[in-house]
Write an enzyme that holds these catalytic residues in place. Sequence first.
Site, PDB file in Angstrom:
ATOM      1  N   GLN A   1      15.461  35.747  28.101  1.00  0.00           N
ATOM      2  CA  GLN A   1      15.748  36.053  26.688  1.00  0.00           C
ATOM      3  C   GLN A   1      16.122  34.777  25.943  1.00  0.00           C
ATOM      4  O   GLN A   1      15.703  34.556  24.796  1.00  0.00           O
ATOM      5  CB  GLN A   1      16.897  37.065  26.573  1.00  0.00           C
ATOM      6  CG  GLN A   1      16.700  38.379  27.319  1.00  0.00           C
ATOM      7  CD  GLN A   1      15.484  39.157  26.858  1.00  0.00           C
ATOM      8  OE1 GLN A   1      15.146  39.163  25.686  1.00  0.00           O
ATOM      9  NE2 GLN A   1      14.799  39.788  27.804  1.00  0.00           N
TER      10      GLN A   1
ATOM     11  N   TYR B   1      16.397  43.445  34.226  1.00  0.00           N
ATOM     12  CA  TYR B   1      15.053  43.963  33.902  1.00  0.00           C
ATOM     13  C   TYR B   1      14.679  43.771  32.433  1.00  0.00           C
ATOM     14  O   TYR B   1      15.518  43.459  31.614  1.00  0.00           O
ATOM     15  CB  TYR B   1      14.824  45.377  34.421  1.00  0.00           C
ATOM     16  CG  TYR B   1      15.623  46.558  33.935  1.00  0.00           C
ATOM     17  CD1 TYR B   1      16.424  46.545  32.810  1.00  0.00           C
ATOM     18  CD2 TYR B   1      15.528  47.757  34.645  1.00  0.00           C
ATOM     19  CE1 TYR B   1      17.105  47.687  32.401  1.00  0.00           C
ATOM     20  CE2 TYR B   1      16.206  48.909  34.243  1.00  0.00           C
ATOM     21  CZ  TYR B   1      16.987  48.855  33.116  1.00  0.00           C
ATOM     22  OH  TYR B   1      17.648  49.985  32.721  1.00  0.00           O
ATOM     23  N   GLU B   2      13.392  43.902  32.161  1.00  0.00           N
ATOM     24  CA  GLU B   2      12.840  43.566  30.836  1.00  0.00           C
ATOM     25  C   GLU B   2      13.136  42.110  30.444  1.00  0.00           C
ATOM     26  O   GLU B   2      13.260  41.797  29.261  1.00  0.00           O
ATOM     27  CB  GLU B   2      13.360  44.515  29.750  1.00  0.00           C
ATOM     28  CG  GLU B   2      12.873  45.944  29.886  1.00  0.00           C
ATOM     29  CD  GLU B   2      11.367  46.101  29.668  1.00  0.00           C
ATOM     30  OE1 GLU B   2      10.760  45.230  29.034  1.00  0.00           O
ATOM     31  OE2 GLU B   2      10.808  47.105  30.168  1.00  0.00           O
ATOM     32  N   GLY B   3      13.201  41.238  31.427  1.00  0.00           N
ATOM     33  CA  GLY B   3      13.466  39.819  31.158  1.00  0.00           C
ATOM     34  C   GLY B   3      14.932  39.505  31.316  1.00  0.00           C
ATOM     35  O   GLY B   3      15.769  39.949  30.522  1.00  0.00           O
TER      36      GLY B   3
ATOM     37  N   ARG C   1      13.067  46.026  25.014  1.00  0.00           N
ATOM     38  CA  ARG C   1      14.270  45.196  25.125  1.00  0.00           C
ATOM     39  C   ARG C   1      15.409  45.755  24.286  1.00  0.00           C
ATOM     40  O   ARG C   1      16.577  45.693  24.673  1.00  0.00           O
ATOM     41  CB  ARG C   1      13.928  43.745  24.732  1.00  0.00           C
ATOM     42  CG  ARG C   1      13.056  43.097  25.791  1.00  0.00           C
ATOM     43  CD  ARG C   1      12.649  41.673  25.503  1.00  0.00           C
ATOM     44  NE  ARG C   1      11.988  41.134  26.716  1.00  0.00           N
ATOM     45  CZ  ARG C   1      11.449  39.933  26.817  1.00  0.00           C
ATOM     46  NH1 ARG C   1      11.470  39.099  25.786  1.00  0.00           N
ATOM     47  NH2 ARG C   1      10.888  39.543  27.949  1.00  0.00           N
TER      48      ARG C   1
END
Lengths: 598, 598
Positions: free
Chosen positions: A443, A436-438, A296
Amino acid sequence: MIPYNAPLEEIRFVLNELSDIDRVNEIPDVAGFMEEGLRDAILAEAGRFAEDVLAPLNQLGDNQGVQWSVEGVKTPKEFGIAYRQFVDAEWNRLVLPTDIGGQGAPILLSAAVRETFVAANKSFCMCSELTTVGIEALLHAASDELKALYIPRMVSGEWSATMNLTEPQAGSDVGALRARAVPQADGTYRIFGQKIFISFGEHDLTENIVHLVLARTPNAPEGSRGVSLFLVPKFIPETNERNDVVCSGIEHKLGNHGSPTCTLVYGDDGEGAVGWLIGQENKGLQHMFVMINGSRFNVGLEGVALSERAYQQALSYARERIQGKAVDGGKESVAIIRHPDVRRMLMFMRSQTEAMRAVAFHLAAAQDLATKHPDKALRQERQAFVDLMIPVFKGWTSETAVDVTRTSILAHGGLGYITESGASQPLRDVLVCSIYEGATGIQAHDLVARKIMPDGGQTLNAWLNEVQATASYMLENADKLECRKIGNELHKSVQHAEAAVAWVIENYPLHNADVLAVSVPLLKLLGIIAGGWQMAKAAVAADALLELGQGNNSFYQSKLNSAYFYTQHILSQSYTLSHTVLNGSSMVNSLNDDVFKQ
Amino acid sequence: MIPYNAPLEEIRFVLNELSDIDRVNEIPDVAGFMEEGLRDAILAEAGRFAEDVLAPLNQLGDNQGVQWSVEGVKTPKEFGIAYRQFVDAEWNRLVLPTDIGGQGAPILLSAAVRETFVAANKSFCMCSELTTVGIEALLHAASDELKALYIPRMVSGEWSATMNLTEPQAGSDVGALRARAVPQADGTYRIFGQKIFISFGEHDLTENIVHLVLARTPNAPEGSRGVSLFLVPKFIPETNERNDVVCSGIEHKLGNHGSPTCTLVYGDDGEGAVGWLIGQENKGLQHMFVMINGSRFNVGLEGVALSERAYQQALSYARERIQGKAVDGGKESVAIIRHPDVRRMLMFMRSQTEAMRAVAFHLAAAQDLATKHPDKALRQERQAFVDLMIPVFKGWTSETAVDVTRTSILAHGGLGYITESGASQPLRDVLVCSIYEGATGIQAHDLVARKIMPDGGQTLNAWLNEVQATASYMLENADKLECRKIGNELHKSVQHAEAAVAWVIENYPLHNADVLAVSVPLLKLLGIIAGGWQMAKAAVAADALLELGQGNNSFYQSKLNSAYFYTQHILSQSYTLSHTVLNGSSMVNSLNDDVFKQ
């Protein structure tokens, strides 16, 4: 070709003045690495590589893209040449541990280097970035045999790695995945299933690809508690046989055209792809989520990098494009940088990019301190700070970068809309960073539910006190009126944040849906304050250096200028965001879904 | 195919409750047209046309684009079929005057119809929109002969029109153009030069194309005072000969792929393209700028339309996509519309779209009143309001639409980044709206220099008083707590605006560059308040209708909900924007350009 200039003077300023570098240098083995001469030589070399090798391929990658066929995925041939140069120069080893052949650089230095690489060519960088994450996963949980077999070739850059989480029905909810892993008598597994959105899932830059795949063993518990992590190589090293994993297609995307986004099918031939369990069965998510802060952070850093690139493109155009007369008189047509609103747009881009960079490097240093500093209490304190700030940083920078890169298009006028100008590539490339990556909502959920609530806001309030101390220092000690005004705005923003945080902590236990409905405004509030804090500290440092009178005064003045602009145009949003947190949640959840349709 | 649903209930609510429709109906000939049965029948028919004919071609136009060759530009063949249906149904005549074969609808009704067409397929709509503007230009300034020869075929839709202003060195600064017009003995002119960014400059939808071209006669004064307007047909009507104007290429663009953006070369064969002067020599800009309010209004309306489309796409996805568990418990996976942050994103899109639409229709009615109402004092008062609000509306909606359409991508998760999902088309299509017809900075300059300063802020302050009256009414008379809160926020926003406006009026005479450096934040402040005012009025109307209890209560409740959300999430930005105007201008202009480079 659109030039890129690595902002080395700015990077050095942030490293020296804002990043906690003194404490990073207390880590054994790091001080030597970070000795100013060596460090600056590495940064200069990285800047040259970014400018001369990577940047010239950025628009080419965007235009040409990657090509799929049943034989595999072809990247532009220039990417292959650049990849070998990248590996030969050992840039892929910079941050890896020395005991596996890495150079052992702190994350702080690696972040600075990586900013320049990503700004030059984000798509290209993703391949080696994924390999770094893959190595970390193996180091963390794989058996010694797997480590010995795979890690050396990954460190050398001969093999790359991928992360296989997403399936069509399992995106944000990873636990909903269905890929199966069937144990075999010889201790291996056979993997079946389909994975989507796999970056560099198939390509021609390396000889082999090491897929790290989440799947379920028979009778595994439902949801995320029944997910295991497997290593599935494209070619099986012992036999050099092709494994039963194929790329059935790649996505057409808004951006990142130089990076293949693959659908991978495992076990389509019937017997399954051969895989090896990494770590413990059913602990796959935990093993993979060890890398989550790093991943992240890297996405957030992409926001910084593409904002810088977009700013440089707009600045270059504004200095060259002649249009209209100056508003303060004069008969000659002038470059549009002379027009006040163009200058405002440039400052909007520049000040936020500087703020994001300073937060990034400070957070990079915090990661080094959290994992490697000899003082245990400091390690713990920094780890709590890192855990708190990662979702803020990732969410805030990826959202802010959209505003910055979009403003760059606007600053290009009509040319901004034309493909060949390249003005839209930073926006198109960065739009995925908030997904992406949450995604940003994920978040914000993480921030509230797992970072603020568990310690009752203690870590967050400790940080806000630190910000308040900077504000107080500026209010009491600054000679310059601008610095006192910056301190005053920072002080107000902390008050706004404290009110919002108190409301969150009070309301979450009973009304979590209401709090989550304003969790993104809360995240942005904290991100903006983190940026304002670093800009305030930059102003203090620049002011002191101006007093000394020995450096580049024009540069120091520009730091003061950016800080002041940021304070009045950006940090002042803290009032609104706090207001939204305190007043904006009702009605979002209370209504029937059908009302949205009316 | 991505469905589109014309939001007819919402459109009718805005027309009936917020748009000044009663005063529009006082205009002779309009009342009959706007009688509710007929009006709603037209809206329903337009909605069907948008949904069934135009929307299915939107993604096709985006994917397929238009094709250039030396023979000309081909649009998708489906566009040609739809264009004939469009013309046969006389949609192109809706707003044209009855004495030239138009239907004479008020701009208010035309705006509502056009919103649905543009939302369905923006690229397609541009061709006929340009023809409408071209007809207006001829009506305003052309000789009777030219009118008689050209207007009937333009009204019938057999011929289309283009606007030729921009040249490579003359964009925002139109006066810098260099195209030449050489007078001939027979009273015609020969035109030489190159024009760029000409929408539908060449295409196959109509038999002929009527180019309206700005050029300079020999010895014309420099700058904008030496520009004349010419009519240059692709085919000369009397002889049917091909004129010497060729499309030398089309642009590859970020969006609007179904609309050809052409480079036109005049007089390349040596003798020049044959042209006719429209109106007076050297008055070309004035003749063309008669249409400027209408054109800028139309661009602002594009922002409304594409925001609605993006909202619908996100809503549809949010209702269908199953992912994750509800935050308030439950074991089943739910549609993502159940997640608080997804609901917040939907409300963010929806509430701003509703606010922009209400401002659009109110401003459309003001244009009708300004030009056609029998009461001269009202006409003058409304014209001043229109002149003031056009740059605000155009700038604010085109910027806000970027935030809305970008949020729609985010709400689609990973799919938002994938071309085939169509999630990015509204953003890509709308990004040009803040650029063409005067970029946002140009609108903000116009607002300050030509709309606020000349009457010392009188028109603006009169409008702010009207907004304040709505706020006071709500504070004093509203039963519902939400309505009182809306009134309170609206009241505060007016105070914030008054402070900003007073500062602008005081400082512009001596420090115009400083004021222009914060003119965009000022524009956004006024746009947000215009939206907040309409949302407040919508809340009052919905509240009263709920009391009556005879309509669609769920719809009225959704209006209250949107108004409340807008107030707390959007209107509350007025504090920040006012702060930025008051404090954010210094340092933008004072520094040397080189500081930006540091």
